[in-house]
Each structure stands twice: as structure tokens, then as C-alpha cells.
Design an enzyme around this catalytic site. Structure first.
Site, mmCIF file in Angstrom:
data_model
loop_
_atom_site.group_PDB
_atom_site.id
_atom_site.type_symbol
_atom_site.label_atom_id
_atom_site.label_comp_id
_atom_site.label_asym_id
_atom_site.label_seq_id
_atom_site.Cartn_x
_atom_site.Cartn_y
_atom_site.Cartn_z
ATOM 1 N NE ARG A 154 3.338 -4.934 10.860
ATOM 2 C CZ ARG A 154 4.280 -4.785 9.924
ATOM 3 N NH1 ARG A 154 5.404 -5.461 9.999
ATOM 4 N NH2 ARG A 154 4.101 -3.941 8.948
ATOM 5 N NE ARG A 188 8.582 -3.570 4.741
ATOM 6 C CZ ARG A 188 7.387 -3.026 4.979
ATOM 7 N NH1 ARG A 188 6.660 -2.580 3.997
ATOM 8 N NH2 ARG A 188 6.931 -2.951 6.211
ATOM 9 N NE ARG A 236 7.902 -0.937 9.104
ATOM 10 C CZ ARG A 236 6.672 -0.661 8.632
ATOM 11 N NH1 ARG A 236 6.545 0.014 7.513
ATOM 12 N NH2 ARG A 236 5.607 -1.041 9.266
ATOM 13 C CE LYS A 243 -2.136 -0.418 3.969
ATOM 14 N NZ LYS A 243 -1.532 -1.636 4.471
ATOM 15 N NE ARG A 275 -2.783 -0.655 10.532
ATOM 16 C CZ ARG A 275 -1.770 -0.173 9.812
ATOM 17 N NH1 ARG A 275 -1.727 1.099 9.513
ATOM 18 N NH2 ARG A 275 -0.815 -0.959 9.400
HETATM 19 P P1 AMP Z 1 2.228 0.751 8.657
HETATM 20 O O1 AMP Z 1 3.433 1.520 8.311
HETATM 21 O O2 AMP Z 1 0.972 1.308 8.058
HETATM 22 O O3 AMP Z 1 2.384 -0.738 8.424
HETATM 23 O O4 AMP Z 1 2.029 0.929 10.253
HETATM 24 C C1 AMP Z 1 3.022 0.475 11.167
HETATM 25 C C2 AMP Z 1 2.416 0.384 12.560
HETATM 26 O O5 AMP Z 1 1.972 1.691 12.974
HETATM 27 C C3 AMP Z 1 1.193 -0.512 12.696
HETATM 28 O O6 AMP Z 1 1.528 -1.873 12.853
HETATM 29 C C4 AMP Z 1 0.552 0.082 13.954
HETATM 30 O O7 AMP Z 1 1.255 -0.315 15.118
HETATM 31 C C5 AMP Z 1 0.801 1.575 13.772
HETATM 32 N N1 AMP Z 1 -0.321 2.204 13.030
HETATM 33 C C6 AMP Z 1 -0.284 2.778 11.787
HETATM 34 N N2 AMP Z 1 -1.483 3.254 11.445
HETATM 35 C C7 AMP Z 1 -2.311 2.985 12.479
HETATM 36 C C8 AMP Z 1 -3.691 3.202 12.727
HETATM 37 N N3 AMP Z 1 -4.483 3.787 11.814
HETATM 38 N N4 AMP Z 1 -4.192 2.806 13.927
HETATM 39 C C9 AMP Z 1 -3.428 2.232 14.843
HETATM 40 N N5 AMP Z 1 -2.126 1.951 14.674
HETATM 41 C C10 AMP Z 1 -1.558 2.332 13.504
#
Ligand code: AMP
Length: 221
Positions: free
Chosen positions: A171, A127, A160, A13, A88
Site C-alpha cells: 500500500r 492497529r 483489517r 486521515k 488517489r
Molecule cells: P483506506 O481505508 O482509505 O485506507 O482504503 C482501503 C483500500 O480501499 C485501499 O487500499 C484501496 O484498495 C481501496 N481504496 C480506497 N479509496 C480508493 C480510491 N480512491 N481509489 C482506489 N482504491 C481505493
């Protein structure tokens, strides 16, 4: 254009959102990126968010929604935006409905990027990301010319914190329980296009671009 990208972690995404944002000249709003920025800057929000992110859990809604609300009110979002990684949870979606109502805005489309869990685990565990410019690599599918070094800026490639297998599995569980129900929540009221991301990154980009009516994507490394 006001777009939302849905999909499990690891479907690509974020990378697709970067290209789309550039092509449509709208801001890319990624809550994950915003939290990571706070972590790098060692803010109180960053310290709190990191506790959840490192474990593969969602950051609590009360810390998340206000960030998005204030971002959507900024001038550069008035003609469009791409939401990536938000909402989310159903709660976050209800909150977003309220904010958009208040701003007299409507989502034009949701792109739901789809990939099976096994492929996601493989993608995320391999990754690597450039600590300097953010370019994304994969140890097998998109290896850099020199191991651990970014082809573009010679920065160091890092993994990461939340890209280890145990955290990835958590996740994905969180995605299936908390985020996937959003598909039904939006179905029928916002146009939604499913895009399979089981081929190359470039093929997915073409599908995403054609979903939003853009003819072709010039994909940059
Ligand atoms: P991402 O980079 O989108 O994969 O997000 C990495 C991490 O950030 C996720 O696994 C969550 O711990 C946190 N995170 C990102 N967006 C949200 C959201 N909308 N609500 C809650 N946690 C979030």
C-alpha cells in the site's frame, strides 16, 4: 467548507476526518469506508473491490469515480464535505475537477498529513478496530483494557485484512507511485497545509483543527 485530506495510508486521515466532519457539520466521504460497507453487504461492487483491497492495490478508477460523483451530488454535500482517500490517482483528480466544475464547487483547502514510512508500518501493523462500533486501537500505543475487546461497546477487536505487514508495504509503494504525485498536482492551485502526524493523535488533531480555523478540538475516545 470543502476539504480534502491527503496522506499515506496509516497517517490517521480517517480518524482526523471523523472529528473534523463532526466539528464542521459536513459529511465525511471515505472511499475506503464505502468499499468496506459494500463488502460487508456482499454487493457485486464489494466483491470486486475486495480482490484489490486485500492485496493492497487500488480499486480500478472506473469502479471508484462514479461512487464519489453520485455522493457529491447528494443534498448533504451542498454546503461542504471532507474527502478522505479520494482522489488517489491523477486520473481520479482530473475526474474530480470535472465533477466539481459541473457542480460549481471549489475545494477550500487540502490538508496533507505527513508521516515517515517506518512509523506508518508500525502504526498499521498494530492497529485493531472494533468490529461493532469502529473504534480504533493500537496493541502498544492505545491498548484496550481487556485484550481483544472494545472499551466502549465490548465489541470484538479485529485486524483489517489489509493491515498485515506485506500488504502495508505494498500500500505504501502504491501511495508513493500513484498518490503522492497529487501533492504537486494541487500545489499552487488549491491551498495546501502540511500537518506532521509524528506526535500523539491529539496533537495532530489540534494542528488539523487550527489549519481549518477551528480553535480547539474536544477529542473523544
Ligand atoms: P483506506 O481505508 O482509505 O485506507 O482504503 C482501503 C483500500 O480501499 C485501499 O487500499 C484501496 O484498495 C481501496 N481504496 C480506497 N479509496 C480508493 C480510491 N480512491 N481509489 C482506489 N482504491 C481505493
Amino acid at each position: 467548507m470543502r476539504l480534502m485530506l491527503l496522506g499515506a495510508p496509516g497517517v490517521g486521515k480517517g480518524s482526523q476526518a471523523v472529528l473534523l466532519a463532526k466539528a464542521l457539520s459536513v459529511p465525511h466521504i471515505s472511499t475506503g469506508d464505502i468499499f468496506r460497507c459494500h463488502i460487508v453487504n456482499n454487493t457485486e461492487l464489494g466483491k470486486e473491490a475486495q480482490k484489490y483491497m486485500d492485496k493492497g492495490m487500488l480499486v480500478p478508477d472506473e469502479l471508484t469515480v462514479s461512487i464519489v460523483a453520485s455522493r457529491l451530488k447528494q443534498d448533504d454535500c451542498q454546503d461542504g464535505f471532507i474527502l478522505d482517500g479520494f482522489p488517489r490517482t491523477i486520473n481520479q483528480a482530473v475526474f474530480l475537477d470535472k465533477v466539481l466544475d459541473e457542480l460549481k464547487m471549489q475545494l477550500d483547502m487540502i490538508i496533507n498529513i505527513v508521516l515517515d514510512d517506518r512509523s506508518i508500518i508500525n502504526r498499521l501493523s498494530g492497529r485493531r478496530i472494533c468490529a461493532k462500533c469502529g473504534a480504533v486501537y493500537h496493541i502498544e500505543d492505545k491498548a484496550p483494557a481487556n485484550e481483544g475487546i472494545c472499551d466502549l461497546c465490548k465489541g470484538e477487536l479485529i485486524q483489517r485484512e489489509d493491515d498485515n505487514e506485506e500488504t502495508i508495504v505494498r500500500r505504501l509503494k502504491v501511495y508513493h507511485e500513484m498518490t503522492k504525485p497529487l501533492i504537486d498536482n494541487y500545489k499552487g492551485r488549491v491551498k495546501m497545509v502540511d500537518v506532521e502526524s509524528n506526535k500523539s493523535f491529539e496533537v495532530t488533531t489540534q494542528k488539523v483543527f487550527s489549519a481549518v480555523g477551528l480553535k480547539s478540538a474536544k477529542v473523544e475516545a
